[in-house]
Design an enzyme around this catalytic site. Structure first.
Site, PDB file in Angstrom:
ATOM      1  N   GLU A 242       0.875  -1.169   0.000  1.00  0.00           N
ATOM      2  CA  GLU A 242       0.000   0.000   0.000  1.00  0.00           C
ATOM      3  C   GLU A 242       0.915   1.223   0.000  1.00  0.00           C
ATOM      4  O   GLU A 242       1.814   1.313   0.848  1.00  0.00           O
ATOM      5  CB  GLU A 242      -0.868  -0.008   1.267  1.00  0.00           C
ATOM      6  CG  GLU A 242      -1.899   1.086   1.252  1.00  0.00           C
ATOM      7  CD  GLU A 242      -2.732   1.162   2.530  1.00  0.00           C
ATOM      8  OE1 GLU A 242      -2.652   0.240   3.359  1.00  0.00           O
ATOM      9  OE2 GLU A 242      -3.437   2.169   2.683  1.00  0.00           O
TER      10      GLU A 242
ATOM     11  N   LYS B  59       4.399   0.873   9.609  1.00  0.00           N
ATOM     12  CA  LYS B  59       4.485   2.149   8.888  1.00  0.00           C
ATOM     13  C   LYS B  59       3.925   3.300   9.717  1.00  0.00           C
ATOM     14  O   LYS B  59       4.409   4.417   9.631  1.00  0.00           O
ATOM     15  CB  LYS B  59       3.746   2.035   7.550  1.00  0.00           C
ATOM     16  CG  LYS B  59       4.602   1.346   6.498  1.00  0.00           C
ATOM     17  CD  LYS B  59       3.946   1.389   5.139  1.00  0.00           C
ATOM     18  CE  LYS B  59       3.112   0.160   4.931  1.00  0.00           C
ATOM     19  NZ  LYS B  59       2.545   0.043   3.590  1.00  0.00           N
TER      20      LYS B  59
ATOM     21  N   ARG C 295       4.962 -12.301  10.048  1.00  0.00           N
ATOM     22  CA  ARG C 295       5.732 -11.123   9.658  1.00  0.00           C
ATOM     23  C   ARG C 295       7.057 -11.075  10.409  1.00  0.00           C
ATOM     24  O   ARG C 295       7.217 -11.669  11.473  1.00  0.00           O
ATOM     25  CB  ARG C 295       4.939  -9.835   9.842  1.00  0.00           C
ATOM     26  CG  ARG C 295       4.322  -9.605  11.194  1.00  0.00           C
ATOM     27  CD  ARG C 295       3.664  -8.209  11.262  1.00  0.00           C
ATOM     28  NE  ARG C 295       2.754  -7.949  10.149  1.00  0.00           N
ATOM     29  CZ  ARG C 295       2.739  -6.818   9.426  1.00  0.00           C
ATOM     30  NH1 ARG C 295       3.551  -5.845   9.695  1.00  0.00           N
ATOM     31  NH2 ARG C 295       1.877  -6.650   8.457  1.00  0.00           N
TER      32      ARG C 295
HETATM   33  P1  ATP Z   1       2.705  -2.096   8.115  1.00  0.00           P
HETATM   34  O1  ATP Z   1       2.102  -2.934   9.184  1.00  0.00           O
HETATM   35  O2  ATP Z   1       4.140  -1.807   8.299  1.00  0.00           O
HETATM   36  O3  ATP Z   1       1.905  -0.886   7.791  1.00  0.00           O
HETATM   37  P2  ATP Z   1       1.489  -3.420   5.928  1.00  0.00           P
HETATM   38  O4  ATP Z   1       1.297  -4.879   5.989  1.00  0.00           O
HETATM   39  O5  ATP Z   1       0.307  -2.573   6.150  1.00  0.00           O
HETATM   40  O6  ATP Z   1       2.707  -3.037   6.840  1.00  0.00           O
HETATM   41  P3  ATP Z   1       1.667  -3.288   3.107  1.00  0.00           P
HETATM   42  O7  ATP Z   1       2.150  -2.205   2.249  1.00  0.00           O
HETATM   43  O8  ATP Z   1       0.205  -3.589   3.092  1.00  0.00           O
HETATM   44  O9  ATP Z   1       2.141  -2.989   4.567  1.00  0.00           O
HETATM   45  O10 ATP Z   1       2.503  -4.610   2.846  1.00  0.00           O
HETATM   46  C1  ATP Z   1       2.847  -5.127   1.606  1.00  0.00           C
HETATM   47  C2  ATP Z   1       3.238  -6.557   1.783  1.00  0.00           C
HETATM   48  O11 ATP Z   1       4.337  -6.679   2.675  1.00  0.00           O
HETATM   49  C3  ATP Z   1       2.115  -7.360   2.374  1.00  0.00           C
HETATM   50  O12 ATP Z   1       2.006  -8.569   1.662  1.00  0.00           O
HETATM   51  C4  ATP Z   1       2.508  -7.594   3.792  1.00  0.00           C
HETATM   52  O13 ATP Z   1       1.991  -8.774   4.269  1.00  0.00           O
HETATM   53  C5  ATP Z   1       4.037  -7.600   3.701  1.00  0.00           C
HETATM   54  N1  ATP Z   1       4.651  -7.161   4.959  1.00  0.00           N
HETATM   55  C6  ATP Z   1       4.446  -6.012   5.613  1.00  0.00           C
HETATM   56  N2  ATP Z   1       5.144  -5.972   6.767  1.00  0.00           N
HETATM   57  C7  ATP Z   1       5.811  -7.143   6.838  1.00  0.00           C
HETATM   58  C8  ATP Z   1       6.712  -7.727   7.786  1.00  0.00           C
HETATM   59  N3  ATP Z   1       7.060  -7.083   8.907  1.00  0.00           N
HETATM   60  N4  ATP Z   1       7.210  -8.944   7.515  1.00  0.00           N
HETATM   61  C9  ATP Z   1       6.874  -9.595   6.401  1.00  0.00           C
HETATM   62  N5  ATP Z   1       6.047  -9.115   5.480  1.00  0.00           N
HETATM   63  C10 ATP Z   1       5.501  -7.907   5.683  1.00  0.00           C
HETATM   64 MG    MG Z   2      -1.435  -2.762   4.975  1.00  0.00          MG
END
Ligand code: ATP
Ligand code: MG
Length: 559
Positions: free
Chosen positions: A33, A268, A258
């Site tokens: 995102e 984020k 994660r």
């Molecule tokens: P955050 O919690 O940091 O906002 P998010 O999951 O909302 O992260 P996205 O941009 O939606 O961030 O993530 C893109 C991809 O990266 C998704 O498939 C998500 O599952 C993966 N991802 C995000 N954070 C992690 C992490 N700490 N470890 C492994 N994969 C991750």
């Molecule tokens: Mg997300």
């Protein structure tokens, strides 16, 4: 590129391929995102998705899940593209946006309304929450749930045309308010937001929810294996429901834990707070766990990929020690970084028996790990700098470096012996007077006498001056996500995470160092020319990592 260490996801994919599912094809995607910069946790997901596709001869798409116009910005899109590319992955011409599918998603929503599977609801967000029930209690049906298909079609169309204000109506899936899975209790599919979108401008004032858009976006792209983090496990039945109702291609979703890394945060929302409230200087601050920060710090993409491969993939969350990441960085830099001499906290040394105005050039090895790297010449003269910490006037027993009356070796040069100490009016040591032994040129004594230490040094007249920045963990607490009552995660910030040294003395070969170049400063660590603050002829160096292998120590301790 590294071959992936076996893991349960790889095994599932291999089985599917062997069974000829999806015609033996493997299509994955990385779906960020665009509401922040990528961090090391994303790198884990990127390596997994692109790695699997490459291994099984398939491909991996880069898709922006840009369904929320409020938090998303072009700056983030650009940074994500740059970071994935920097990590070493290529999505070919398959750069996609969920917003490209807004028309299709709308069409499918209309289809679901016609099937009696979606309805327009007038409850407010607050009321929807109240009606939803809890983990132990079923939800309550919305009074708008049984609107006729015609009325729903009319209202949804008018929502799209902008007839209603934000928050006044939603489109909801008609599933089951008593479901044991809260995600199935008539989840919202569309909300009204009179807001411009970074790609679709003002075309839309209704936007699909992530949960409605995500599975269908995967389906449109023909994704075979939709790999995501554990928090989406409970959403899977909902994704399945949409795909089954619509009767479209059904990817296989697989969840994994994660990444959590010690001494930092990987959310984020929290990273944004660190940026916005000035705890760090931007998303690419070298202390940040973002890929932009790590790149600026001097980490290599190879080291990060290697790290992601080593940590493996599991269902259970754990906290990975930052020491492992640093170990991977060190391991790679050891192979590729040229060695140089740089004095970070200079102490002046006058060689009293070396003729003033004389200079000579000594051979120094560029990289003992790389025979092809060759040698270079370093200048020597009668005034040098050594590291302040390498001298003690009254040394304790375990201190083997320079002290009054003691002899040490200067790397690639001569033995020197400290004859006297010069102090200023405050009693501060300002310089040392030493003598050198001309017979020890190159670093050994012909009479076989030994010294207990070898110091790095630079010639004062020839050295260049530079700013060097030393970094420590951004958080003092091992797991800053574990916030004690009455505290905030920012309370655990390390006040000493940055130390700036203004007048370091570097050997003259570094004059030509280019932005992004990496070196080992002998005995001091690995350093990188800062890509933001360096100017031609005046480099600023970031310490990437020290030479101390904390990870090896930890591993030893565990045995
Ligand atoms: P955050 O919690 O940091 O906002 P998010 O999951 O909302 O992260 P996205 O941009 O939606 O961030 O993530 C893109 C991809 O990266 C998704 O498939 C998500 O599952 C993966 N991802 C995000 N954070 C992690 C992490 N700490 N470890 C492994 N994969 C991750
Ligand atoms: Mg997300």
């Amino acid at each position: 590129m590294e071959v992936q260490v076996s893991n349960f996801i790889r095994n599932i994919v291999a089985e599917d391929v062997a069974a000829g599912k999806h015609g033996g094809k493997v299509i994955t995607r990385f779906p960020p995102e665009p509401n922040g910069y990528l961090h090391i946790g994303h790198a884990k997901s990127i390596c997994l998705n692109f790695g699997l596709a490459a291994e099984f001869g398939g491909h991996c798409n880069l898709r922006f899940d840009d369904t929320n116009p409020t938090k998303e910005e072009q700056e983030y899109v650009d940074s994500i593209i740059e970071d994935v590319r920097w990590l070493g992955f290529d999505w070919g011409d398959r750069l996609y946006y969920a917003s490209d599918y807004f028309d299709k998603l709308y069409e499918w929503a209309v289809q679901l309304i016609k099937m009696g599977k979606a309805y327009v609801c007038d409850l407010s967000a607050e009321e929807i929450r109240e009606y939803r029930g809890t983990l132990t209690e079923p939800g309550k049906e919305s009074p708008y749930r049984n609107r006729s298909v015609e009325e729903n079609l009319d209202l949804f169309e008018r929502m799209r045309k902008g007839e209603f204000p934000d928050g006044s109506k939603t489109l909801r899936a008609k599933i089951d308010m008593a479901s044991g899975n809260i995600n199935m209790r008539d989840p919202v599919m569309y909300r009204i937001k009179h807001e411009d979108h970074h790609r679709t401008g003002n075309k839309w004032c209704i936007y699909p929810m992530y949960d409605y858009a995500h599975g269908q976006s995967d389906s449109i792209e023909g994704v075979t294996h939709s790999i995501c983090t554990m928090e989406y496990e409970d959403h899977r039945p909902l994704y399945d429901w949409f795909l089954d109702q619509l009767g479209i291609h059904h990817p296989r979703q697989i969840e994994f834990a994660r990444l959590n890394l010690s001494h930092t945060v990987l959310s984020k929302r929290r990273l944004l707070k660190l940026v916005n409230e000035g705890y760090v200087k931007g998303w690419n601050d070298p202390r940040m766990p973002t890929l932009a920060g790590m790149r600026r710090r001097g980490y290599t993409p190879d080291a990060i990929r290697n790290f992601c491969n080593r940590i493996g993939v599991a269902k259970k969350e754990s906290l990975v020690d930052m020491g492992l990441l640093e170990y991977c960085v060190r391991e790679h830099l050891n192979k590729i970084a040229p060695r140089v001499m740089a004095v970070l906290r200079p102490l002046k040394v006058v060689i009293t028996n070396y003729p003033e105005g004389q200079e000579e050039y000594l051979d120094a090895i560029n990289n003992p790990e790389d025979p092809d790297a060759g040698t270079r010449k370093v200048p020597f003269s009668n005034v040098l700098y050594i590291e302040r910490d390498d001298f003690m006037e009254t040394p304790p027993k375990q201190f083997f470096r320079l002290a009054p009356g003691r002899e040490v070796r200067l790397r690639y040069a001569y033995f020197i012996k400290c004859e006297s100490v010069v102090k200023d009016e405050n009693g501060e040591i300002v310089e040392l007077h030493c003598t050198y032994d001309p017979a020890t040129r190159g670093g050994d004594a012909p009479d076989g006498r030994k010294v207990k230490a070898t110091l790095h040094w630079v010639s004062a007249e020839h050295a260049i001056e530079a700013e060097v920045r030393l970094y420590d963990y951004l958080f003092v607490k091992e797991d800053p996500n574990d916030v004690e009552e009455g505290k905030e995660f920012t309370d655990y910030i390390n006040p000493k995470s940055l130390e700036v040294l203004k007048s370091c003395r570097l050997e003259p070969s570094l004059k030509d160092a280019k932005i992004g170049d990496r070196f080992q400063f002998e005995r001091m660590g690995y350093f990188c020319v800062d890509i933001v603050d360096s100017k031609p002829g005046s480099p600023v160096f970031n310490r990437i990592v020290t030479l101390k292998d904390e990870w090896a120590k930890i591993q030893k301790g565990k045995k």
